[in-house]
Design a protein around this motif. Structure first.
Motif, PDB file in Angstrom:
ATOM      1  N   ARG A  79      34.023  10.284 -58.166  1.00 46.52           N
ATOM      2  CA  ARG A  79      33.076  10.667 -56.911  1.00 46.52           C
ATOM      3  C   ARG A  79      34.008  10.057 -55.810  1.00 46.52           C
ATOM      4  O   ARG A  79      33.577   9.348 -55.185  1.00 46.52           O
ATOM      5  N   PRO A  80      35.274  10.605 -55.508  1.00 47.32           N
ATOM      6  CA  PRO A  80      36.186  10.407 -54.463  1.00 47.32           C
ATOM      7  C   PRO A  80      35.718  10.228 -52.907  1.00 47.32           C
ATOM      8  O   PRO A  80      35.683   9.437 -52.285  1.00 47.32           O
ATOM      9  N   TRP A  81      34.741  11.186 -52.775  1.00 46.17           N
ATOM     10  CA  TRP A  81      34.143  10.889 -51.570  1.00 46.17           C
ATOM     11  C   TRP A  81      33.251   9.798 -51.419  1.00 46.17           C
ATOM     12  O   TRP A  81      33.260   9.337 -50.243  1.00 46.17           O
ATOM     13  N   GLU A  82      32.484   9.437 -52.257  1.00 47.32           N
ATOM     14  CA  GLU A  82      31.875   8.075 -52.231  1.00 47.32           C
ATOM     15  C   GLU A  82      32.585   6.961 -52.170  1.00 47.32           C
ATOM     16  O   GLU A  82      32.510   6.076 -51.500  1.00 47.32           O
ATOM     17  N   ALA A  83      33.761   6.883 -52.963  1.00 47.54           N
ATOM     18  CA  ALA A  83      34.806   5.795 -52.809  1.00 47.54           C
ATOM     19  C   ALA A  83      35.562   5.904 -51.407  1.00 47.54           C
ATOM     20  O   ALA A  83      35.756   4.724 -51.021  1.00 47.54           O
ATOM     21  N   ALA A  84      35.669   6.875 -50.953  1.00 49.94           N
ATOM     22  CA  ALA A  84      36.304   6.880 -49.512  1.00 49.94           C
ATOM     23  C   ALA A  84      35.294   6.325 -48.602  1.00 49.94           C
ATOM     24  O   ALA A  84      35.891   5.707 -47.792  1.00 49.94           O
ATOM     25  N   THR A 117      37.304   9.617 -43.832  1.00 49.77           N
ATOM     26  CA  THR A 117      36.438  10.294 -43.250  1.00 49.77           C
ATOM     27  C   THR A 117      36.850  11.844 -43.379  1.00 49.77           C
ATOM     28  O   THR A 117      35.902  12.808 -43.830  1.00 49.77           O
ATOM     29  N   ALA A 118      38.076  12.196 -43.449  1.00 46.23           N
ATOM     30  CA  ALA A 118      38.646  13.627 -43.707  1.00 46.23           C
ATOM     31  C   ALA A 118      38.211  14.070 -45.090  1.00 46.23           C
ATOM     32  O   ALA A 118      38.137  15.094 -45.361  1.00 46.23           O
ATOM     33  N   VAL A 119      38.601  13.205 -45.998  1.00 44.13           N
ATOM     34  CA  VAL A 119      38.309  13.270 -47.371  1.00 44.13           C
ATOM     35  C   VAL A 119      36.843  13.641 -47.550  1.00 44.13           C
ATOM     36  O   VAL A 119      36.505  14.538 -48.087  1.00 44.13           O
ATOM     37  N   ARG A 120      36.140  12.769 -46.928  1.00 41.84           N
ATOM     38  CA  ARG A 120      34.566  12.998 -47.400  1.00 41.84           C
ATOM     39  C   ARG A 120      34.074  14.616 -46.551  1.00 41.84           C
ATOM     40  O   ARG A 120      33.374  15.148 -47.334  1.00 41.84           O
ATOM     41  N   TYR A 121      34.494  14.860 -45.281  1.00 48.61           N
ATOM     42  CA  TYR A 121      34.392  16.010 -44.863  1.00 48.61           C
ATOM     43  C   TYR A 121      34.936  16.940 -45.610  1.00 48.61           C
ATOM     44  O   TYR A 121      34.213  18.364 -45.780  1.00 48.61           O
ATOM     45  N   ALA A 122      36.067  16.997 -46.179  1.00 47.35           N
ATOM     46  CA  ALA A 122      36.842  18.141 -47.037  1.00 47.35           C
ATOM     47  C   ALA A 122      35.808  18.312 -48.314  1.00 47.35           C
ATOM     48  O   ALA A 122      35.631  19.429 -48.547  1.00 47.35           O
ATOM     49  N   PRO A 170      53.105   8.224 -44.519  1.00 49.22           N
ATOM     50  CA  PRO A 170      53.388   6.758 -45.226  1.00 49.22           C
ATOM     51  C   PRO A 170      52.041   6.203 -45.174  1.00 49.22           C
ATOM     52  O   PRO A 170      52.177   4.994 -45.887  1.00 49.22           O
ATOM     53  N   LEU A 171      50.809   6.614 -44.782  1.00 47.20           N
ATOM     54  CA  LEU A 171      49.679   5.785 -44.910  1.00 47.20           C
ATOM     55  C   LEU A 171      49.319   5.565 -46.128  1.00 47.20           C
ATOM     56  O   LEU A 171      48.734   4.644 -46.681  1.00 47.20           O
ATOM     57  N   PHE A 172      49.489   6.359 -47.258  1.00 49.65           N
ATOM     58  CA  PHE A 172      49.212   6.508 -48.690  1.00 49.65           C
ATOM     59  C   PHE A 172      50.523   6.738 -49.433  1.00 49.65           C
ATOM     60  O   PHE A 172      51.117   7.735 -49.115  1.00 49.65           O
ATOM     61  N   THR A 173      50.807   5.904 -50.414  1.00 49.25           N
ATOM     62  CA  THR A 173      51.730   6.134 -51.223  1.00 49.25           C
ATOM     63  C   THR A 173      51.377   6.268 -52.619  1.00 49.25           C
ATOM     64  O   THR A 173      50.579   5.307 -53.301  1.00 49.25           O
ATOM     65  N   PRO A 174      51.441   7.310 -53.607  1.00 52.77           N
ATOM     66  CA  PRO A 174      52.540   8.422 -53.033  1.00 52.77           C
ATOM     67  C   PRO A 174      51.661   9.445 -52.150  1.00 52.77           C
ATOM     68  O   PRO A 174      52.540  10.311 -51.683  1.00 52.77           O
ATOM     69  N   GLY A 175      50.417   9.292 -52.049  1.00 46.57           N
ATOM     70  CA  GLY A 175      49.614  10.030 -51.369  1.00 46.57           C
ATOM     71  C   GLY A 175      49.497  11.528 -52.110  1.00 46.57           C
ATOM     72  O   GLY A 175      49.438  11.783 -53.136  1.00 46.57           O
ATOM     73  N   GLY A 176      48.350  12.449 -51.359  1.00 40.75           N
ATOM     74  CA  GLY A 176      48.294  13.668 -51.999  1.00 40.75           C
ATOM     75  C   GLY A 176      47.035  13.486 -53.182  1.00 40.75           C
ATOM     76  O   GLY A 176      46.294  12.872 -53.216  1.00 40.75           O
ATOM     77  N   GLU A 177      47.525  14.404 -54.081  1.00 35.05           N
ATOM     78  CA  GLU A 177      46.640  14.434 -55.496  1.00 35.05           C
ATOM     79  C   GLU A 177      46.675  13.111 -56.201  1.00 35.05           C
ATOM     80  O   GLU A 177      45.668  12.703 -56.646  1.00 35.05           O
ATOM     81  N   ALA A 178      48.046  12.468 -56.343  1.00 37.47           N
ATOM     82  CA  ALA A 178      47.922  10.846 -56.814  1.00 37.47           C
ATOM     83  C   ALA A 178      47.062  10.186 -56.178  1.00 37.47           C
ATOM     84  O   ALA A 178      46.344   9.159 -56.834  1.00 37.47           O
ATOM     85  N   ALA A 179      46.944   9.987 -54.777  1.00 41.76           N
ATOM     86  CA  ALA A 179      46.283   9.092 -54.247  1.00 41.76           C
ATOM     87  C   ALA A 179      44.537   9.581 -54.242  1.00 41.76           C
ATOM     88  O   ALA A 179      43.757   8.674 -54.493  1.00 41.76           O
ATOM     89  N   LEU A 180      44.390  10.863 -54.632  1.00 42.80           N
ATOM     90  CA  LEU A 180      42.944  11.192 -54.547  1.00 42.80           C
ATOM     91  C   LEU A 180      42.546  10.848 -56.100  1.00 42.80           C
ATOM     92  O   LEU A 180      41.488  10.477 -56.411  1.00 42.80           O
ATOM     93  N   ARG A 181      43.511  11.004 -57.112  1.00 42.11           N
ATOM     94  CA  ARG A 181      43.260  10.472 -58.546  1.00 42.11           C
ATOM     95  C   ARG A 181      42.613   8.910 -58.489  1.00 42.11           C
ATOM     96  O   ARG A 181      42.051   8.490 -59.029  1.00 42.11           O
ATOM     97  N   ARG A 182      43.733   8.114 -57.866  1.00 42.76           N
ATOM     98  CA  ARG A 182      43.374   6.880 -57.439  1.00 42.76           C
ATOM     99  C   ARG A 182      41.909   6.578 -56.978  1.00 42.76           C
ATOM    100  O   ARG A 182      41.333   5.688 -57.278  1.00 42.76           O
ATOM    101  N   LEU A 183      41.602   7.320 -55.990  1.00 44.81           N
ATOM    102  CA  LEU A 183      40.361   7.107 -55.301  1.00 44.81           C
ATOM    103  C   LEU A 183      39.088   7.483 -56.384  1.00 44.81           C
ATOM    104  O   LEU A 183      38.134   7.081 -56.385  1.00 44.81           O
ATOM    105  N   SER A 184      39.338   8.570 -57.213  1.00 53.66           N
ATOM    106  CA  SER A 184      38.522   9.189 -58.414  1.00 53.66           C
ATOM    107  C   SER A 184      38.265   8.088 -59.293  1.00 53.66           C
ATOM    108  O   SER A 184      37.285   7.921 -60.243  1.00 53.66           O
TER     109      SER A 184
END
Length: 190
Positions: free
Chosen positions: A61-66, A122-127, A143-157
């Motif tokens: 639930r990446p939106w909840e984690a976000a 917040t952008a993640v939750r809205y998306a 540079p805010l998230f490393t590596p960013g993108g899908e990998a950062a989303l997997r970490r959030l999940s």
């Protein structure tokens, strides 16, 4: 006319901030229509205490984690500098100490401004609310998230246990309830 003790205590952070050459950081939570005009700080304290005590509730639930992480970022600033939380003794420092833990777990730049992190999550939750996972991944960019993108989303999940963060959130909730009980028995220091 002498100031009441409560008024003097509430003015103290503003006076101390005026003596500092370092600007006080600012963090704001966006308006959330699901809670209306409820107090965002109280909502953040209650939600983070629950979310980090039960990390399984955030799995997949990446939106909840976000939301929980953005609230923790917000509380790090709000509880430290917000004059209404002057009665909190331990939790402001606990959130400051826990921030490196959640930032390391998610690959967030340790020197990032809290508001930038809040805005990205917040952008993640809205998306996700708009059923656009690609936009969620795009919000988590280097540079805010490393590596960013899908990998950062997997970490959030799949957040790992964050014991320091859970402790800080639990402590904040206990202190908030203690302040509320103290104020409800008529002890307003006036």
């Amino acid at each position: 006319m002498p100031l009441s003790r409560r008024t003097a205590l509430l003015a103290l952070p503003a006076l101390l901030a005026g003596c500092s050459t370092t600007p006080v950081p600012i963090a704001r939570m966006p308006y959330d229509p699901s809670i209306g005009f409820a107090d965002p700080a109280r909502q953040a304290i209650i939600h983070t205490a629950y979310a980090f005590a039960a990390p399984a509730s955030l799995a997949d639930r990446p939106w909840e984690a976000a939301e929980a992480i953005s609230q923790a970022e917000f509380l790090t600033i709000e509880l430290t500098y917000g004059p209404r939380w002057i009665g909190m003794t331990f939790s402001p420092g606990a959130f400051v100490q826990a921030r490196p833990e959640w930032r390391a777990a998610l690959g967030i730049d340790q020197s990032a401004e809290p508001q930038a992190v809040i805005d990205a999550f917040t952008a993640v939750r809205y998306a996700y609310g708009g059923e656009n996972p690609a936009a969620a991944a795009a919000a988590l960019r280097p540079p805010l998230f490393t590596p960013g993108g899908e990998a950062a989303l997997r970490r959030l999940s799949a957040l790992p246990p964050l014991p320091r963060t859970a402790w800080a959130a639990s402590l904040a909730q206990r202190e908030m309830w203690a302040i509320q009980r103290q104020n409800s028995v008529g002890n307003n220091w006036e």
